[in-house]
Design a protein around this motif. Structure first.
Motif, PDB file in Angstrom:
ATOM      1  N   PHE A 388       2.451   0.667   8.489  1.00 34.26           N
ATOM      2  CA  PHE A 388       2.997  -0.251   7.499  1.00 34.26           C
ATOM      3  C   PHE A 388       2.101  -0.343   6.258  1.00 34.26           C
ATOM      4  N   SER A 389       0.798  -0.410   6.455  1.00 35.08           N
ATOM      5  CA  SER A 389      -0.102  -0.511   5.301  1.00 35.08           C
ATOM      6  C   SER A 389      -0.183   0.810   4.550  1.00 35.08           C
ATOM      7  N   LEU A 390      -0.156   1.926   5.280  1.00 39.01           N
ATOM      8  CA  LEU A 390      -0.119   3.239   4.630  1.00 39.01           C
ATOM      9  C   LEU A 390       1.172   3.375   3.824  1.00 39.01           C
ATOM     10  N   GLY A 391       2.283   2.944   4.432  1.00 34.82           N
ATOM     11  CA  GLY A 391       3.565   2.980   3.736  1.00 34.82           C
ATOM     12  C   GLY A 391       3.566   2.115   2.492  1.00 34.82           C
ATOM     13  N   HIS A 392       2.939   0.955   2.589  1.00 35.25           N
ATOM     14  CA  HIS A 392       2.859   0.057   1.433  1.00 35.25           C
ATOM     15  C   HIS A 392       2.105   0.721   0.280  1.00 35.25           C
ATOM     16  N   GLY A 393       1.037   1.416   0.599  1.00 25.96           N
ATOM     17  CA  GLY A 393       0.298   2.125  -0.444  1.00 25.96           C
ATOM     18  C   GLY A 393       1.145   3.183  -1.120  1.00 25.96           C
ATOM     19  N   LEU A 394       1.953   3.873  -0.323  1.00 34.29           N
ATOM     20  CA  LEU A 394       2.867   4.875  -0.881  1.00 34.29           C
ATOM     21  C   LEU A 394       3.898   4.220  -1.808  1.00 34.29           C
ATOM     22  N   VAL A 395       4.424   3.068  -1.386  1.00 31.95           N
ATOM     23  CA  VAL A 395       5.393   2.347  -2.214  1.00 31.95           C
ATOM     24  C   VAL A 395       4.797   2.014  -3.580  1.00 31.95           C
ATOM     25  N   ARG A 396       3.567   1.514  -3.553  1.00 33.76           N
ATOM     26  CA  ARG A 396       2.910   1.166  -4.809  1.00 33.76           C
ATOM     27  C   ARG A 396       2.689   2.414  -5.677  1.00 33.76           C
ATOM     28  N   ALA A 404      11.263   8.348  -7.356  1.00 34.42           N
ATOM     29  CA  ALA A 404      12.375   7.608  -6.740  1.00 34.42           C
ATOM     30  C   ALA A 404      12.475   7.949  -5.258  1.00 34.42           C
ATOM     31  N   LYS A 405      11.628   7.313  -4.457  1.00 35.07           N
ATOM     32  CA  LYS A 405      11.629   7.562  -3.020  1.00 35.07           C
ATOM     33  C   LYS A 405      11.536   6.242  -2.274  1.00 35.07           C
ATOM     34  N   ARG A 406      12.199   6.177  -1.104  1.00 32.83           N
ATOM     35  CA  ARG A 406      12.037   5.027  -0.218  1.00 32.83           C
ATOM     36  C   ARG A 406      11.062   5.407   0.885  1.00 32.83           C
ATOM     37  N   VAL A 407      10.329   4.410   1.332  1.00 33.95           N
ATOM     38  CA  VAL A 407       9.337   4.625   2.384  1.00 33.95           C
ATOM     39  C   VAL A 407       9.790   3.896   3.642  1.00 33.95           C
ATOM     40  N   VAL A 408       9.874   4.650   4.729  1.00 34.15           N
ATOM     41  CA  VAL A 408      10.177   4.074   6.040  1.00 34.15           C
ATOM     42  C   VAL A 408       8.935   4.250   6.916  1.00 34.15           C
ATOM     43  N   ALA A 409       8.364   3.142   7.361  1.00 37.05           N
ATOM     44  CA  ALA A 409       7.141   3.169   8.162  1.00 37.05           C
ATOM     45  C   ALA A 409       7.464   2.724   9.583  1.00 37.05           C
ATOM     46  N   VAL A 410       6.939   3.461  10.573  1.00 42.44           N
ATOM     47  CA  VAL A 410       7.379   3.303  11.965  1.00 42.44           C
ATOM     48  C   VAL A 410       6.191   3.139  12.898  1.00 42.44           C
ATOM     49  N   MET A 411       6.299   2.195  13.824  1.00 41.09           N
ATOM     50  CA  MET A 411       5.316   2.088  14.910  1.00 41.09           C
ATOM     51  C   MET A 411       5.972   1.482  16.137  1.00 41.09           C
ATOM     52  N   ASN A 422      -1.406  -7.086  11.434  1.00 41.13           N
ATOM     53  CA  ASN A 422      -2.156  -7.207  10.182  1.00 41.13           C
ATOM     54  C   ASN A 422      -1.523  -6.373   9.076  1.00 41.13           C
ATOM     55  N   ALA A 423      -1.067  -5.168   9.453  1.00 41.43           N
ATOM     56  CA  ALA A 423      -0.455  -4.286   8.452  1.00 41.43           C
ATOM     57  C   ALA A 423       0.848  -4.880   7.916  1.00 41.43           C
TER      58      ALA A 423
END
Length: 593
Positions: A388-396, A404-411, A422-423
């Motif tokens: 989730f935190s890695l994905g958030h960095g990508l979003v930023r 123009a990309k969407r980020v899907v983060a999975v765990m 925490n993430a």
């Protein structure tokens, strides 16, 4: 009595015999079986912790409380637990505190290859390295003695081969350890800067005493044979060297490897013509030996990447191949890992793989396989709980760069409790539009079905509080949450459509279905339809389009002669994903034709 034990089982027996009262761990190969076996002993309070940091902290608390305590983790877990360990090294123990770091040379089940012996030197704590199961058991008892005598946590560094290889172990009765009464000692146990400055000198004084112990302990011993070749080695590398050289070399076998016995090493070096240091992975001992002015070979002949074996050692030192047991190459079948038949993650990855302009961030667990053929859904991963935190960095980054990309983060659910909360807090607090997905298969799957805070049971099988994933997500301030059955592809698609439509806030999808291999609890049976009736293919209807094979289910086959798909009924558990994919409705559940 002698029993056949793996190294992990032997460690567990050693913890029991040493009189320990508390043990905690987070499962991770190759260390998982240690706590599973400790849990069989009623005399020890055993717990699965949400993560390795918590396990270490709980064991530290038990030690300060006056009992012998224990923690176990794989090598990357110590990265998580390093924070409390480094400070505890300043404080000192009350009851003995021992922990295992299980390294994975060759990365059999790990995302990186690290040598955690460096942590012992870094934290200035004592370290032992067993070579076999008997040593693993025996070293635990000695580790507790060292811990209490010198006031230090003791790390037992294992590797995959020692953890999982079996050997005969002579067992003994449990040692009676009387708890040390707790006495307030703020000048020792409260690491504010003023106190830590004083304790810093205590650590250095302790290390000098440990050096003296290292020179004297029977854990470090010589085996003098032919003196043309002298080998300094530790852990499983000792077994490899013995297999290659036998009595054609002399050995200094080190079981206590930090601090090193440099006087004993110097004396051994004077007795041999050529000195070699054989170790796995880093030049941990070699660097210290050379710094002491003792000439030796090490990384110049022995590789520091990948798992050692007798052949690599023979080639490095003798320039010869060591064959050992030969297996005909044509008998080895390439079997890349795949999601199990009926895995509840399959439906999610199948639907996600259709999405364009999407970056999928994975995590550590069974779902790591979502990037493999034919699903091809995952782009990347980093470490446990990072999705989730890695994905958030990508979003930023994408927002700033105009991509123009969407980020899907999975765990997974266990990963979420590990460090994913925490993430997700990061995502919620910073108003990210990351699409976060929690794959809740009701168990800690990849490491072998260990309980976690969301399953409702402890390591001993006792009922306990169920921490509901959806309630935790909502408590973190996520307003858009949807729980779906991932085996229902239409619902899965609808949930993804809904998530993609929300562009300015974080979204969480929870896929909820039990791992198909787990022993279903009474709660599972009440909530889910788990009848496992297999699917079958009507060969008359099948058009051989192979659409069903795009799900990657190992229960499916394609008959090249008939040009039709087939289902191996003994493997199929009736998840019905392939039924929903088939364009001509050729697949049904057995009995429904």
């Amino acid at each position: 009595m002698r029993q056949l034990m793996t190294g992990d089982e032997a460690i567990a027996r050693g913890v029991y015999e040493a009189g320990a009262s508390f043990a905690s761990a987070y499962p991770g190969t190759p260390s998982t079986e240690i706590l599973e076996n400790i849990a069989q002993y009623d005399e020890i309070s055993s717990e699965w912790a949400p993560n390795e940091k918590v396990a270490m902290e709980a064991a530290i608390g038990a030690s300060i409380g006056g009992v012998r305590s224990f923690a176990a983790m794989k090598m990357v877990g110590l990265n998580v637990a390093a924070d409390p360990l480094f400070t505890f090294a300043y404080l000192g123990v009350n009851g003995g505190m021992v922990f295992v770091s299980a390294d994975d040379p060759g990365m059999h089940s790990s995302q990186n290859e690290q040598d955690n012996r460096n942590y012992a030197k870094f934290a200035k704590i004592a370290m032992m390295e067993p070579s076999d199961s008997q040593e693993a058991k025996d070293m635990v008892a000695e580790a507790y003695e060292v811990s209490e005598r010198y006031g230090t946590p003791v790390m037992i560094r294992m590797t995959t081969r020692v953890c999982h290889s079996k050997g005969l172990v002579q067992t003994a009765d449990r040692h009676s350890f009387s708890a040390v009464p707790y006495v307030k000692q703020r000048d020792k146990m409260d690491p504010v800067p003023a106190i830590s400055k004083v304790r810093r000198y205590v650590v250095e004084e302790r290390e000098e005493k440990l050096k003296e112990y290292s020179e004297q302990t029977a854990l470090n011993f010589e085996e003098m044979n032919d003196t043309k070749i002298g080998i300094i080695t530790s852990g499983v590398s000792y077994n490899y060297c013995k297999e290659v050289f036998g009595d054609k070399a002399s050995y200094l076998k080190l079981g206590f490897t930090y601090p090193l016995p440099l006087q004993k090493i110097r004396a051994f070096a004077d007795k041999v013509d050529e000195l070699y240091v054989v170790e796995e992975l880093d030049s941990f001992m070699e660097d210290q030996i050379q710094k002491a002015g003792i000439a030796c070979h090490g990384r110049d002949v022995i590789p520091g990447i990948d798992e050692l074996n007798p052949n690599r050692i023979a080639k490095g030192i003798l320039g010869e191949s060591y064959t050992g047991v030969l297996v005909e190459p044509e008998l080895i079948v390439d079997r890349p890992p795949a999601l199990c038949a009926g895995c509840p993650h399959r439906g999610f990855f199948y639907e996600l793989s259709k999405r364009k302009d999407t970056v999928m961030v994975g995590d550590i667990g069974c779902y790591a396989l979502g990037g493999s053929e034919p699903l091809n859904a995952k782009d990347m991963a980093l470490c446990m709980g990072s999705a989730f935190s890695l994905g958030h960095g990508l979003v930023r980054a994408f927002s700033k760069s105009g991509q123009a990309k969407r980020v899907v983060a999975v765990m997974g659910d266990s990963t979420f409790f590990h460090t994913g909360i925490n993430a997700l807090t990061e995502v919620s607090y910073n108003k990210s539009n990351t699409i976060c997905v929690i794959l809740d298969n009701r168990i800690t799957g990849m490491t072998g079905h260990q309980e976690n805070p969301g399953t409702g049971y402890t390591i001993k099988g006792e009922p306990t509080t169920i921490i509901d994933v959806e309630q935790v997500v909502q408590a973190l301030g996520i307003h858009h949450v949807r729980t779906v059955n991932p085996n229902d592809l239409s619902d899965m698609k609808s949930a993804l459509d809904w998530a993609y439509s929300i562009e300015d806030e974080p979204v969480v999808i929870i896929t909820k279905w039990p791992c198909i291999l787990k022993k279903f609890s009474s709660e599972d049976k009440k909530e889910f339809n788990l009848d496992k009736v297999p699917c079958v293919i009507d060969k008359e209807k099948c058009i051989g389009c192979k659409k069903c094979l795009t799900t990657g289910c190992p229960a499916l086959r394609f008959n090249l002669e008939e040009k039709k798909s087939e289902i191996v009924e003994v493997d199929c558990v009736g998840c019905k994903v392939c039924m929903q994919v088939c364009p001509v409705k050729a697949i049904s559940r057995k009995g429904d034709q």
